[in-house]
Design a protein around this motif. Sequence first.
Motif, PDB file in Angstrom:
ATOM      1  N   GLU A  22      -1.419  -2.699   3.622  1.00  0.00           N
ATOM      2  CA  GLU A  22      -0.429  -1.456   3.211  1.00  0.00           C
ATOM      3  C   GLU A  22       0.665  -1.974   3.039  1.00  0.00           C
ATOM      4  O   GLU A  22       1.967  -1.098   3.081  1.00  0.00           O
ATOM      5  CB  GLU A  22      -0.815  -0.626   3.836  1.00  0.00           C
TER       6      GLU A  22
ATOM      7  N   ARG B  82       8.137  -5.678 -11.601  1.00  0.00           N
ATOM      8  CA  ARG B  82       9.562  -5.359 -12.301  1.00  0.00           C
ATOM      9  C   ARG B  82       9.512  -5.582 -13.822  1.00  0.00           C
ATOM     10  O   ARG B  82       9.395  -6.941 -13.653  1.00  0.00           O
ATOM     11  CB  ARG B  82      10.635  -5.605 -10.987  1.00  0.00           C
TER      12      ARG B  82
ATOM     13  N   ARG C 233      13.853  -7.486  -2.671  1.00  0.00           N
ATOM     14  CA  ARG C 233      14.936  -6.308  -4.425  1.00  0.00           C
ATOM     15  C   ARG C 233      15.918  -7.279  -4.705  1.00  0.00           C
ATOM     16  O   ARG C 233      16.507  -7.926  -5.626  1.00  0.00           O
ATOM     17  CB  ARG C 233      15.575  -4.912  -3.836  1.00  0.00           C
TER      18      ARG C 233
ATOM     19  N   TYR D  47       1.118  -5.234  -9.118  1.00  0.00           N
ATOM     20  CA  TYR D  47       3.284  -4.732  -8.986  1.00  0.00           C
ATOM     21  C   TYR D  47       3.909  -5.914  -9.378  1.00  0.00           C
ATOM     22  O   TYR D  47       3.746  -6.594  -9.569  1.00  0.00           O
ATOM     23  CB  TYR D  47       3.892  -4.228  -7.301  1.00  0.00           C
TER      24      TYR D  47
ATOM     25  N   TRP E  13       2.456  -3.476   0.230  1.00  0.00           N
ATOM     26  CA  TRP E  13       2.305  -2.757  -1.078  1.00  0.00           C
ATOM     27  C   TRP E  13       3.572  -2.045  -1.129  1.00  0.00           C
ATOM     28  O   TRP E  13       4.417  -1.217  -1.456  1.00  0.00           O
ATOM     29  CB  TRP E  13       1.408  -2.106  -1.878  1.00  0.00           C
ATOM     30  N   ARG E  14       3.514  -1.450   0.512  1.00  0.00           N
ATOM     31  CA  ARG E  14       5.032  -0.583   0.582  1.00  0.00           C
ATOM     32  C   ARG E  14       6.216  -1.316   0.266  1.00  0.00           C
ATOM     33  O   ARG E  14       6.706  -0.708  -0.042  1.00  0.00           O
ATOM     34  CB  ARG E  14       4.085  -0.111   1.478  1.00  0.00           C
TER      35      ARG E  14
ATOM     36  N   ARG F 104      -3.782  -5.139  -5.944  1.00  0.00           N
ATOM     37  CA  ARG F 104      -3.088  -4.189  -5.755  1.00  0.00           C
ATOM     38  C   ARG F 104      -2.064  -4.862  -6.712  1.00  0.00           C
ATOM     39  O   ARG F 104      -1.496  -6.281  -6.258  1.00  0.00           O
ATOM     40  CB  ARG F 104      -2.382  -3.488  -5.318  1.00  0.00           C
TER      41      ARG F 104
ATOM     42  N   SER G 262      12.456  -5.798   2.503  1.00  0.00           N
ATOM     43  CA  SER G 262      13.407  -4.790   1.179  1.00  0.00           C
ATOM     44  C   SER G 262      13.787  -5.678   0.372  1.00  0.00           C
ATOM     45  O   SER G 262      14.093  -5.907  -0.555  1.00  0.00           O
ATOM     46  CB  SER G 262      13.275  -3.548   1.538  1.00  0.00           C
TER      47      SER G 262
ATOM     48  N   THR H 102       6.416  -1.051  -9.522  1.00  0.00           N
ATOM     49  CA  THR H 102       5.858   0.388  -9.919  1.00  0.00           C
ATOM     50  C   THR H 102       4.088  -0.859  -9.505  1.00  0.00           C
ATOM     51  O   THR H 102       4.039  -1.930 -10.581  1.00  0.00           O
ATOM     52  CB  THR H 102       6.867   0.056 -11.507  1.00  0.00           C
ATOM     53  N   LEU H 103       3.035  -0.236  -9.519  1.00  0.00           N
ATOM     54  CA  LEU H 103       2.317  -0.170  -9.866  1.00  0.00           C
ATOM     55  C   LEU H 103       1.386  -0.402 -10.626  1.00  0.00           C
ATOM     56  O   LEU H 103       1.572   0.653 -10.813  1.00  0.00           O
ATOM     57  CB  LEU H 103       0.942   1.045  -8.113  1.00  0.00           C
TER      58      LEU H 103
ATOM     59  N   GLU I  82       6.801  -1.424  -2.986  1.00  0.00           N
ATOM     60  CA  GLU I  82       7.366  -0.118  -3.556  1.00  0.00           C
ATOM     61  C   GLU I  82       8.889   0.001  -3.368  1.00  0.00           C
ATOM     62  O   GLU I  82       9.845   0.666  -3.796  1.00  0.00           O
ATOM     63  CB  GLU I  82       6.234   1.100  -2.803  1.00  0.00           C
ATOM     64  N   ARG I  83       9.191  -0.003  -1.577  1.00  0.00           N
ATOM     65  CA  ARG I  83      10.422   0.283  -1.214  1.00  0.00           C
ATOM     66  C   ARG I  83      11.703  -0.835  -1.836  1.00  0.00           C
ATOM     67  O   ARG I  83      12.875  -0.589  -2.000  1.00  0.00           O
ATOM     68  CB  ARG I  83      10.620  -0.577  -0.039  1.00  0.00           C
TER      69      ARG I  83
END
Length: 190
Positions: free
Chosen positions: A144, A180, A120, A178, A147-148, A176, A116, A156-157, A151-152
Amino acid sequence: MQPCLPEQIESERLLIRVARPGDGQIFNQAIHASAAKLAPWLGWVTPLPTLEQSEQNCRRAYARFLLQEDLMVFFLLKENGRLIGGSGLHKADWKLGIFEMGYWGHAEFGGAGLMSEGVRALSDHALQAMGANRVFLTTDEKNEASWRLAERAGFTLEGVLRLDRLDIQGRLRNTRVYARVSQRLGQTPE
């Protein structure tokens, strides 16, 4: 003139640098050690690459970096240089300022927040230093962990594309999406 893809950036615990010639061995070892975790989601893991194939992949990645076409990076621990995963900025659209991001993690380092942190940091760099307007990624709805992580890492979904691709087993899957986006522009164009 377009901004350059970075050769190296840093986060608190990670050195994030372009894959280079000579990295094939650490790349290959990480993939082999993490194959059970990665194989259900990443087609390039099966069959497991040979050491020579991993080295060729790193060499091609470095050539594409030099041409400013693509950025394949490794996340390395600052404290000891261990490879904990990889990511990248792909399908660069320099005119629109859009990059697609992907990532994979070494199974040994799961749960420490390192992936993460790296995802980021790389997306922050694209949005802030490179002037990107959008960094996006896609992941299988059933993955999962992936996609988690998105999010961390501040993504944004935006939505779920239903039955839009085949998974590794050849079955239709939901994807999915996502992203930014640049804070310079806000959430929607004016």
